[in-house]
Design a protein around this motif. Structure first.
Motif, PDB file in Angstrom:
ATOM      1  N   GLU A  61       0.833  -1.210   0.000  1.00 36.70           N
ATOM      2  CA  GLU A  61       0.000   0.000   0.000  1.00 36.70           C
ATOM      3  C   GLU A  61       0.869   1.262   0.000  1.00 36.70           C
ATOM      4  OE1 GLU A  61      -3.266   1.946  -0.658  1.00 36.70           O
ATOM      5  OE2 GLU A  61      -3.224  -0.234  -0.545  1.00 36.70           O
ATOM      6  N   GLN A  62       1.970   1.253   0.754  1.00 40.06           N
ATOM      7  CA  GLN A  62       2.889   2.396   0.762  1.00 40.06           C
ATOM      8  C   GLN A  62       3.501   2.610  -0.619  1.00 40.06           C
ATOM      9  OE1 GLN A  62       5.552   1.221   3.909  1.00 40.06           O
ATOM     10  NE2 GLN A  62       4.431   2.366   5.465  1.00 40.06           N
ATOM     11  N   GLU A  63       3.878   1.534  -1.267  1.00 37.46           N
ATOM     12  CA  GLU A  63       4.444   1.610  -2.610  1.00 37.46           C
ATOM     13  C   GLU A  63       3.419   2.186  -3.591  1.00 37.46           C
ATOM     14  OE1 GLU A  63       7.584   1.151  -5.325  1.00 37.46           O
ATOM     15  OE2 GLU A  63       7.604   0.912  -3.152  1.00 37.46           O
ATOM     16  N   LYS A  64       2.185   1.746  -3.449  1.00 34.89           N
ATOM     17  CA  LYS A  64       1.121   2.236  -4.319  1.00 34.89           C
ATOM     18  C   LYS A  64       0.888   3.740  -4.111  1.00 34.89           C
ATOM     19  CE  LYS A  64      -3.515   1.018  -5.809  1.00 34.89           C
ATOM     20  NZ  LYS A  64      -4.651   0.122  -5.605  1.00 34.89           N
ATOM     21  N   GLU A  65       0.860   4.183  -2.874  1.00 35.81           N
ATOM     22  CA  GLU A  65       0.651   5.601  -2.571  1.00 35.81           C
ATOM     23  C   GLU A  65       1.805   6.466  -3.097  1.00 35.81           C
ATOM     24  OE1 GLU A  65      -2.070   7.166  -1.429  1.00 35.81           O
ATOM     25  OE2 GLU A  65      -2.967   5.174  -1.592  1.00 35.81           O
ATOM     26  N   LYS A  66       3.022   5.973  -2.948  1.00 35.01           N
ATOM     27  CA  LYS A  66       4.186   6.690  -3.465  1.00 35.01           C
ATOM     28  C   LYS A  66       4.081   6.853  -4.980  1.00 35.01           C
ATOM     29  CE  LYS A  66       8.099   4.547  -3.883  1.00 35.01           C
ATOM     30  NZ  LYS A  66       9.346   3.820  -3.660  1.00 35.01           N
ATOM     31  N   ASN A  67       3.681   5.792  -5.654  1.00 34.11           N
ATOM     32  CA  ASN A  67       3.561   5.834  -7.107  1.00 34.11           C
ATOM     33  C   ASN A  67       2.397   6.695  -7.569  1.00 34.11           C
ATOM     34  OD1 ASN A  67       5.639   4.185  -8.618  1.00 34.11           O
ATOM     35  ND2 ASN A  67       5.131   2.838  -6.910  1.00 34.11           N
ATOM     36  N   LYS A  68       1.333   6.779  -6.788  1.00 32.65           N
ATOM     37  CA  LYS A  68       0.223   7.676  -7.125  1.00 32.65           C
ATOM     38  C   LYS A  68       0.720   9.122  -7.204  1.00 32.65           C
ATOM     39  CE  LYS A  68      -3.800   5.221  -5.335  1.00 32.65           C
ATOM     40  NZ  LYS A  68      -4.862   5.229  -4.317  1.00 32.65           N
ATOM     41  N   LYS A  69       1.608   9.489  -6.292  1.00 33.95           N
ATOM     42  CA  LYS A  69       2.172  10.850  -6.298  1.00 33.95           C
ATOM     43  C   LYS A  69       3.006  11.088  -7.553  1.00 33.95           C
ATOM     44  CE  LYS A  69       2.134  11.281  -1.315  1.00 33.95           C
ATOM     45  NZ  LYS A  69       2.896  11.325  -0.081  1.00 33.95           N
ATOM     46  N   TYR A  70       3.801  10.106  -7.943  1.00 34.62           N
ATOM     47  CA  TYR A  70       4.584  10.223  -9.181  1.00 34.62           C
ATOM     48  C   TYR A  70       3.654  10.419 -10.383  1.00 34.62           C
ATOM     49  CZ  TYR A  70       8.660   8.289  -6.683  1.00 34.62           C
ATOM     50  OH  TYR A  70       9.702   8.063  -5.816  1.00 34.62           O
ATOM     51  N   HIS A  71       2.587   9.632 -10.426  1.00 33.62           N
ATOM     52  CA  HIS A  71       1.654   9.700 -11.544  1.00 33.62           C
ATOM     53  C   HIS A  71       0.956  11.058 -11.598  1.00 33.62           C
ATOM     54  CE1 HIS A  71       1.304   5.370 -13.038  1.00 33.62           C
ATOM     55  NE2 HIS A  71       2.315   5.398 -12.204  1.00 33.62           N
ATOM     56  N   GLU A  72       0.584  11.579 -10.442  1.00 34.65           N
ATOM     57  CA  GLU A  72      -0.063  12.898 -10.414  1.00 34.65           C
ATOM     58  C   GLU A  72       0.886  13.964 -10.967  1.00 34.65           C
ATOM     59  OE1 GLU A  72      -3.237  13.731  -9.920  1.00 34.65           O
ATOM     60  OE2 GLU A  72      -3.539  11.565  -9.782  1.00 34.65           O
ATOM     61  N   ARG A  73       2.152  13.895 -10.609  1.00 33.38           N
ATOM     62  CA  ARG A  73       3.135  14.861 -11.121  1.00 33.38           C
ATOM     63  C   ARG A  73       3.271  14.737 -12.636  1.00 33.38           C
ATOM     64  NH1 ARG A  73       8.156  14.278 -12.729  1.00 33.38           N
ATOM     65  NH2 ARG A  73       8.432  12.240 -11.772  1.00 33.38           N
ATOM     66  N   LEU A  74       3.340  13.505 -13.130  1.00 41.09           N
ATOM     67  CA  LEU A  74       3.466  13.292 -14.569  1.00 41.09           C
ATOM     68  C   LEU A  74       2.244  13.816 -15.322  1.00 41.09           C
ATOM     69  CD1 LEU A  74       4.910   9.668 -14.521  1.00 41.09           C
ATOM     70  CD2 LEU A  74       6.132  11.736 -15.203  1.00 41.09           C
ATOM     71  N   LYS A  75       1.058  13.569 -14.776  1.00 35.61           N
ATOM     72  CA  LYS A  75      -0.161  14.035 -15.431  1.00 35.61           C
ATOM     73  C   LYS A  75      -0.224  15.565 -15.442  1.00 35.61           C
ATOM     74  CE  LYS A  75      -3.032  11.200 -13.225  1.00 35.61           C
ATOM     75  NZ  LYS A  75      -4.262  10.487 -12.846  1.00 35.61           N
ATOM     76  N   LYS A  76       0.259  16.204 -14.381  1.00 34.64           N
ATOM     77  CA  LYS A  76       0.301  17.672 -14.354  1.00 34.64           C
ATOM     78  C   LYS A  76       1.266  18.217 -15.397  1.00 34.64           C
ATOM     79  CE  LYS A  76      -1.028  18.394  -9.557  1.00 34.64           C
ATOM     80  NZ  LYS A  76      -0.574  18.768  -8.205  1.00 34.64           N
ATOM     81  N   GLU A  77       2.426  17.574 -15.534  1.00 29.40           N
ATOM     82  CA  GLU A  77       3.393  17.990 -16.556  1.00 29.40           C
ATOM     83  C   GLU A  77       2.798  17.849 -17.950  1.00 29.40           C
ATOM     84  OE1 GLU A  77       7.325  16.223 -16.279  1.00 29.40           O
ATOM     85  OE2 GLU A  77       7.291  16.428 -14.097  1.00 29.40           O
ATOM     86  N   LYS A  80       0.165  20.587 -18.596  1.00 27.65           N
ATOM     87  CA  LYS A  80       0.781  21.888 -18.914  1.00 27.65           C
ATOM     88  C   LYS A  80       1.143  21.990 -20.388  1.00 27.65           C
ATOM     89  CE  LYS A  80       2.870  22.767 -14.407  1.00 27.65           C
ATOM     90  NZ  LYS A  80       4.130  22.838 -13.661  1.00 27.65           N
ATOM     91  N   LEU A  81       1.484  20.853 -20.994  1.00 24.04           N
ATOM     92  CA  LEU A  81       1.855  20.827 -22.408  1.00 24.04           C
ATOM     93  C   LEU A  81       0.656  20.555 -23.320  1.00 24.04           C
ATOM     94  CD1 LEU A  81       5.116  18.737 -21.992  1.00 24.04           C
ATOM     95  CD2 LEU A  81       4.966  21.184 -22.480  1.00 24.04           C
ATOM     96  N   GLY A  82      -0.527  20.416 -22.724  1.00 23.36           N
ATOM     97  CA  GLY A  82      -1.723  20.153 -23.513  1.00 23.36           C
ATOM     98  C   GLY A  82      -1.852  18.718 -23.961  1.00 23.36           C
ATOM     99  N   ILE A  83      -1.193  17.809 -23.273  1.00 26.75           N
ATOM    100  CA  ILE A  83      -1.218  16.392 -23.624  1.00 26.75           C
ATOM    101  C   ILE A  83      -2.179  15.667 -22.691  1.00 26.75           C
ATOM    102  CG2 ILE A  83       0.154  14.271 -23.762  1.00 26.75           C
ATOM    103  CD1 ILE A  83       2.611  16.144 -24.202  1.00 26.75           C
ATOM    104  N   GLN A  84      -3.069  14.885 -23.270  1.00 22.13           N
ATOM    105  CA  GLN A  84      -4.004  14.097 -22.482  1.00 22.13           C
ATOM    106  C   GLN A  84      -3.263  12.893 -21.893  1.00 22.13           C
ATOM    107  OE1 GLN A  84      -7.247  12.533 -24.778  1.00 22.13           O
ATOM    108  NE2 GLN A  84      -8.466  12.055 -22.971  1.00 22.13           N
ATOM    109  N   ALA A  85      -3.398  12.693 -20.578  1.00 21.63           N
ATOM    110  CA  ALA A  85      -2.670  11.594 -19.931  1.00 21.63           C
ATOM    111  C   ALA A  85      -3.535  10.921 -18.875  1.00 21.63           C
ATOM    112  CB  ALA A  85      -1.389  12.119 -19.287  1.00 21.63           C
ATOM    113  N   SER A  86      -3.301   9.630 -18.719  1.00 21.87           N
ATOM    114  CA  SER A  86      -3.929   8.858 -17.657  1.00 21.87           C
ATOM    115  C   SER A  86      -2.863   7.940 -17.072  1.00 21.87           C
ATOM    116  CB  SER A  86      -5.115   8.051 -18.188  1.00 21.87           C
ATOM    117  OG  SER A  86      -4.687   7.093 -19.119  1.00 21.87           O
TER     118      SER A  86
END
Length: 146
Positions: A61-77, A80-86
């Motif tokens: 669960e800790q690993e999953k939560e850590k990776n959720k944060k990485y994914h949120e950062r990537l989706k924000k990046e 910003k560039l106008g790229i659709q991401a999931s």
């Protein structure tokens, strides 16, 4: 003649090599028709018993939560560039197999990966790279970012 790449899969494990793959592919994406999917495979460790212990589940669960944060950062990046991401985080006992199955299930048009540098000659001989395994069995075109 142009090739329409609608779904791009980027397996992401927060290593410098996966960061490099993300940074290099962003400028190449057709913002009007392409979508990125970030996929993280969390290694599902084998246990000696028939069930997972409380600490095993907590660690997962800790690993999953850590990776959720990485994914949120990537989706924000990407946003910003106008790229659709999931993104998707899955449990996996063999990452290469999970990446290939996910790409098939999602009808991915392109898989983009980079791999970490392998140091010694012995490592090069015996290291079974996830990137190499995905490349050999990819159900769609594969782009390797050196």
């Amino acid at each position: 003649m142009t090739i329409k790449i609608k779904k791009i899969l980027i397996p992401y494990d927060a290593t410098p090599s996966s960061e490099k793959a993300v940074k290099k592919i962003f400028p190449l994406i057709d913002k009007d028709c392409s979508k990125i999917i970030f996929l993280t495979c969390i290694h599902d460790k084998a246990t000696f018993g028939f069930f997972k212990t409380k600490s095993d589940r907590k660690e997962m669960e800790q690993e999953k939560e850590k990776n959720k944060k990485y994914h949120e950062r990537l989706k924000k990046e990407a946003d910003k560039l106008g790229i659709q991401a999931s993104s998707k985080i899955i449990k996996s006992d063999l990452e290469s197999k999970s990446i290939i199955e996910f790409a098939k299930d999602q009808n991915v048009d392109l898989i983009v990966m980079s791999k970490s540098k392998i140091g010694t000659h012995a490592e090069r001989l015996y290291y079974n790279s996830t990137v190499d395994a995905v490349f050999k069995k990819a159900p769609c075109p594969f782009l390797y970012i050196p």
